[in-house]
Design a protein around this motif. Structure first.
Motif, mmCIF file in Angstrom:
data_model
loop_
_atom_site.group_PDB
_atom_site.id
_atom_site.type_symbol
_atom_site.label_atom_id
_atom_site.label_comp_id
_atom_site.label_asym_id
_atom_site.label_seq_id
_atom_site.Cartn_x
_atom_site.Cartn_y
_atom_site.Cartn_z
ATOM 1 N N GLN A 28 0.833 -1.213 0.000
ATOM 2 C CA GLN A 28 0.000 0.000 0.000
ATOM 3 C C GLN A 28 0.870 1.265 0.000
ATOM 4 O OE1 GLN A 28 -3.753 -0.220 0.085
ATOM 5 N NE2 GLN A 28 -2.929 -2.135 -0.708
ATOM 6 N N LEU A 29 1.842 1.319 -0.927
ATOM 7 C CA LEU A 29 2.732 2.481 -1.073
ATOM 8 C C LEU A 29 3.526 2.751 0.195
ATOM 9 C CD1 LEU A 29 0.261 4.840 -2.976
ATOM 10 C CD2 LEU A 29 2.018 3.359 -3.957
ATOM 11 N N GLY A 30 3.761 1.714 0.974
ATOM 12 C CA GLY A 30 4.520 1.860 2.203
ATOM 13 C C GLY A 30 3.716 2.256 3.409
ATOM 14 N N HIS A 31 2.405 2.497 3.262
ATOM 15 C CA HIS A 31 1.575 2.943 4.383
ATOM 16 C C HIS A 31 1.075 1.786 5.243
ATOM 17 C CE1 HIS A 31 1.374 7.130 2.999
ATOM 18 N NE2 HIS A 31 1.253 6.646 1.770
ATOM 19 N N ASP A 32 1.084 0.557 4.721
ATOM 20 C CA ASP A 32 0.561 -0.583 5.476
ATOM 21 C C ASP A 32 1.500 -1.774 5.313
ATOM 22 O OD1 ASP A 32 -1.016 -2.201 6.991
ATOM 23 O OD2 ASP A 32 -2.838 -1.967 5.797
ATOM 24 N N PRO A 33 2.677 -1.746 5.957
ATOM 25 C CA PRO A 33 3.631 -2.854 5.805
ATOM 26 C C PRO A 33 3.114 -4.132 6.457
ATOM 27 C CG PRO A 33 4.391 -1.313 7.480
ATOM 28 C CD PRO A 33 3.179 -0.690 6.843
ATOM 29 N N VAL A 34 3.479 -5.256 5.879
ATOM 30 C CA VAL A 34 3.041 -6.565 6.356
ATOM 31 C C VAL A 34 4.276 -7.412 6.648
ATOM 32 C CG1 VAL A 34 1.696 -8.635 5.836
ATOM 33 C CG2 VAL A 34 0.948 -6.415 4.970
ATOM 34 N N ARG A 35 4.280 -8.056 7.806
ATOM 35 C CA ARG A 35 5.383 -8.939 8.199
ATOM 36 C C ARG A 35 5.052 -10.367 7.772
ATOM 37 N NH1 ARG A 35 6.380 -11.665 13.170
ATOM 38 N NH2 ARG A 35 4.540 -10.613 14.033
ATOM 39 N N TYR A 36 5.977 -10.993 7.071
ATOM 40 C CA TYR A 36 5.793 -12.340 6.540
ATOM 41 C C TYR A 36 6.812 -13.289 7.166
ATOM 42 C CZ TYR A 36 2.949 -10.220 2.841
ATOM 43 O OH TYR A 36 1.999 -9.536 2.151
ATOM 44 N N ASP A 37 6.390 -14.532 7.347
ATOM 45 C CA ASP A 37 7.254 -15.607 7.820
ATOM 46 C C ASP A 37 7.531 -16.531 6.638
ATOM 47 O OD1 ASP A 37 8.642 -17.563 9.088
ATOM 48 O OD2 ASP A 37 7.102 -18.072 10.551
ATOM 49 N N LEU A 38 8.790 -16.599 6.201
ATOM 50 C CA LEU A 38 9.156 -17.364 5.013
ATOM 51 C C LEU A 38 9.411 -18.837 5.303
ATOM 52 C CD1 LEU A 38 9.644 -14.395 4.061
ATOM 53 C CD2 LEU A 38 11.482 -15.292 2.641
ATOM 54 N N THR A 39 9.136 -19.295 6.507
ATOM 55 C CA THR A 39 9.362 -20.699 6.846
ATOM 56 C C THR A 39 8.468 -21.600 5.996
ATOM 57 O OG1 THR A 39 9.893 -20.073 9.128
ATOM 58 C CG2 THR A 39 9.368 -22.387 8.702
ATOM 59 N N GLY A 40 9.059 -22.510 5.253
ATOM 60 C CA GLY A 40 8.309 -23.453 4.439
ATOM 61 C C GLY A 40 7.868 -22.923 3.094
ATOM 62 N N TRP A 41 8.245 -21.705 2.742
ATOM 63 C CA TRP A 41 7.789 -21.142 1.466
ATOM 64 C C TRP A 41 8.414 -21.855 0.276
ATOM 65 C CZ3 TRP A 41 6.799 -15.182 1.245
ATOM 66 C CH2 TRP A 41 5.844 -14.853 2.205
ATOM 67 N N LEU A 42 9.649 -22.269 0.403
ATOM 68 C CA LEU A 42 10.280 -22.970 -0.709
ATOM 69 C C LEU A 42 9.573 -24.288 -0.991
ATOM 70 C CD1 LEU A 42 12.680 -22.291 -2.520
ATOM 71 C CD2 LEU A 42 14.077 -23.809 -1.123
#
Length: 720
Positions: A487-501
């Protein structure tokens, strides 16, 4: 903000912003002026989604051009409800040629789609987990000839895995609660399993089971309304029961790849109409195929070798989950085909109105949750960003091009319009490869891991610039976690990359699910799923490609061309490429039409599990009553407005010309006001200069120069 606040407290949740609309999620019944839109009128309509639909309808008739209505916003903001209201209003207003499309059928279709495609989350009790394009085809007289539903981006992994506090697709609980005793016994559902790895058959409260039973009765009624026969319904319940039995059977986590409970696996095979060995082979025996592919790939060309590269090894649990998700994807596509069969027609159509709905923007932080977002939530957020970019291009890029054509100064420079946020999710060009591209590459590298993916993203995006010179990606203190500036930097989201591969790896069990259904010994299953056997594997993720009318075939060709002309035609098994290709197909379907946007905003503080602040008092200092709407969440509303460029779009609309049309269309529409010009044009048999004719017409009408501007191909004005 003051306007939104006063209209919301007056139970008027809709506000016009130029050609588009803001829809605040209502907390109670709408006021009569907003709930009733007069039909047949073009001007003076109240701010409402039905008014937007009516304007799109008149634009279709006057311009003979396709129209699209796209809903944007967060999850739980009411996008699906707005889309349903738009479709019901159009069908009720325009009518159908032969009754193939009716308001009752539209409601029945949404009842089915909510059952098979929505889940319960912290944002909404009916959160949509798939994208759709519902197209209404119109004749030259303005009557509806047919309708077509196309779906994509189905979160099929939800069948086997759900985030904490969220549920599975609602159709499972509805079926398990509402099936009659005879059918329950036939499908071996008379006795529930003690534990189901898919989380099915569990109700937290007794009233939840009663609601599910009532919803199942409504679902069967909707199927009857759309002409779905009893045998076809039986086939649907059989596939759902087989998925439930697979969850009860489970898989051994150590040792051989096999079912943990053979009794429940036998029940699944019986429901699917196949032998146990057939189901067992389709689910687990991929390691033998991988060995054969590794041996034969040495003699293959390099391109085919990459396509067959297995990447990471599959576990027994992932095999069972893949089979279940593959079965559900095929079932969902079959249900969409049954809906389209009820709406199909061979009448000639002039143009179409397409209504677009997709899963909303999701951020666990909105609910006060500490968990990081999942891979599936990244895909949904990526889809919202792509649709938001479509709004950006239509509103700013196209508008400034028209302004330069007519010589109008604009408060926004070309450099400001050209500045776009490089989304780490997708990556639009070869030089700007994003997260999905990195996952797609790393999954084929032997020995790669999630930490390698994070390192590549950090190197590519952590030093990149976002909308205001900020980083588009930031690594977090927690291991394997990063924050993406949505959202143009106004709403950052934290992601967990565990298991994404592992999730980016193609699941071979899911790819074998269609063959299990098509080769079933039960006739009702064969007839329901055999039609998709002719569909190219590259297009299996998109449902609703069938259709015999000219408009339906045209839309299907757009989707097929999108898949065939990209890397997905070579790497057909890459899930990350499939996500991007499906969004490309959706955008290609609507980008050539005239676009209308509904910005759905969540006006109040979302449920934070008791962590939110108490309800703030009203303007007079008193606490709001129970029957009055909750006060607006001002900080959250500002974030939504800033992240979607709504205020900038309104400024540009007020500064420039609000309306525009082609030279020939403008001349034909207003030439009756100049009898001399009309007589001259009627007597002239040679080709006319449209620009000179329009200039003469404007001179006769004696309009101010600031009111209308004539460009090379269009006429722009305050209002036509």
């Amino acid at each position: 903000m003051n306007t939104l606040l006063h209209r919301y407290r007056a139970r008027l949740p809709h506000t016009c912003i130029g050609p588009d609309l803001i829809a605040l999620q209502p907390q109670g019944p709408l006021a009569p002026p907003a709930a009733k839109v007069p039909r047949g009128r073009r001007d003076g309509l109240p701010a409402h989604v039905c008014s937007l639909a009516q304007r799109a309808y008149w634009e279709l008739l006057s311009q003979r051009r396709d129209q699209s209505i796209v809903a944007l916003g967060r999850s739980g903001a009411g996008k699906t409800t707005c889309c349903e209201q738009v479709l019901e209003h159009l069908v009720g207003m325009a009518g159908s040629v032969d009754g193939r499309v009716s308001v009752e059928k539209i409601r029945a279709a949404f009842t089915i789609l909510r059952a098979f495609g929505s889940v319960s989350t912290g944002h909404s009790r009916n959160a949509t987990r798939f994208g759709m394009v519902m197209s209404l085809d119109f004749s030259a007289t303005g009557r509806i000839t047919a309708a077509q539903l196309q779906t994509m981006l189905l979160e099929k992994s939800r069948v086997a895995q759900q985030p904490d506090g969220e549920g599975n697709f609602k159709v499972f609980s509805q079926m398990l609660a509402g099936l009659d005793l005879d059918l329950r016994t036939e499908l071996n559902l008379h006795q529930m399993a003690e534990g189901n790895s898919f989380g099915m058959g569990v109700w937290s409260k007794p009233e939840d089971k009663q609601k599910a039973r009532a919803a199942f009765a409504q679902l069967r009624g909707a199927m009857e309304t759309l002409g779905i026969s009893e045998s076809e319904q039986q086939a649907v319940w059989r596939v759902l029961a087989a998925i439930y039995h697979l969850g009860a059977a489970g898989a051994c986590k150590v040792g051989r790849k096999q079912f943990m409970r053979f009794e429940w696996a036998n029940h699944a095979a019986e429901a699917l109409g196949c032998e146990f060995e057939e189901l067992n082979t389709a689910t687990f025996k991929h390691h033998l195929r991988q060995i054969i592919e590794q041996v034969t790939s040495r003699t293959r060309p390099r391109g085919l070798e990459e396509e067959a590269s297995p990447g990471l090894k599959m576990t027994g649990v992932s095999c069972v989950e893949g089979m279940a998700s593959g079965l559900y994807q095929e079932l969902f596509a079959a249900v969409v085909s049954l809906i389209n069969r009820s709406f199909s027609s061979r009448h000639f159509s002039m143009a179409s109105i397409m209504v677009v709905d997709s899963p909303g923007f999701q951020n666990p932080r909105h609910q006060g949750k500490d968990r990081a977002a999942t891979f599936e939530e990244l895909c949904h957020n990526y889809a919202q960003e792509r649709l938001q970019l479509l709004f950006y291009q239509r509103t700013f890029v196209s508008t400034l091009e028209r302004h330069r054509e007519v010589g109008l100064d604009s408060p926004f420079s070309v450099s400001w319009v050209s500045r776009q946020v490089h989304l780490p999710a997708g990556g639009g060009t070869e030089d700007a490869r994003g997260l999905l591209w990195v996952l797609d590459e790393e999954v084929r590298v032997e020995g790669s891991s999630d930490s390698v993916v994070l390192d590549r993203l950090r190197a590519a995006f952590e030093k990149g610039a976002g909308a205001e010179g900020t980083s588009a990606l930031r690594t977090c203190e927690q291991p394997l976690q990063c924050e993406i500036a949505h959202q143009l930097g106004h709403d950052p989201v934290r992601y967990d990359l565990t298991g994404w591969l592992h999730k980016a790896k193609p699941n071979l069990s899911a790819l074998d699910a269609p063959q299990v259904l098509q080769h079933s010994k039960r006739e009702e299953l064969q007839s329901l799923f055999q039609a998709r056997a002719k569909l190219p594997p590259v297009c299996r993720a998109v449902a609703g490609l069938e259709g015999s009318s000219e408009r339906a075939l045209l839309r299907s060709r757009v989707v097929r061309r999108t898949f065939a002309s990209s890397l997905g035609a070579v790497r057909r098994r890459a899930p990350c490429s499939q996500v991007k290709l499906q969004m490309d197909a959706l955008v290609n379907l609507v980008k050539q039409s005239q676009l209308h946007f509904i910005h759905c905003l969540t006006p109040t503080v979302e449920n934070r599990g008791g962590q939110g602040s108490p309800t703030p008092p009203g303007p007079d200092g008193d606490q709001p009553e129970a029957d009055t709407p909750l006060p607006l969440d001002i900080p959250g509303l500002r974030v939504q407005l800033a992240g979607s460029h709504i205020l900038e779009a309104l400024r540009l609309h007020r500064t420039g010309y609000a309306d525009h049309m082609g030279l020939a269309q403008f001349r034909r529409r207003f030439q009756a006001l100049d009898p001399e010009l009309l007589k001259k044009l009627t007597s002239t048999s040679e080709g006319m200069d449209e620009r000179k004719a329009v200039e003469q017409l404007l001179q006769t009408l004696d309009l101010e120069k600031k009111a209308v501007a004539v460009g090379h191909s269009q006429v722009s004005g305050a209002s036509f």
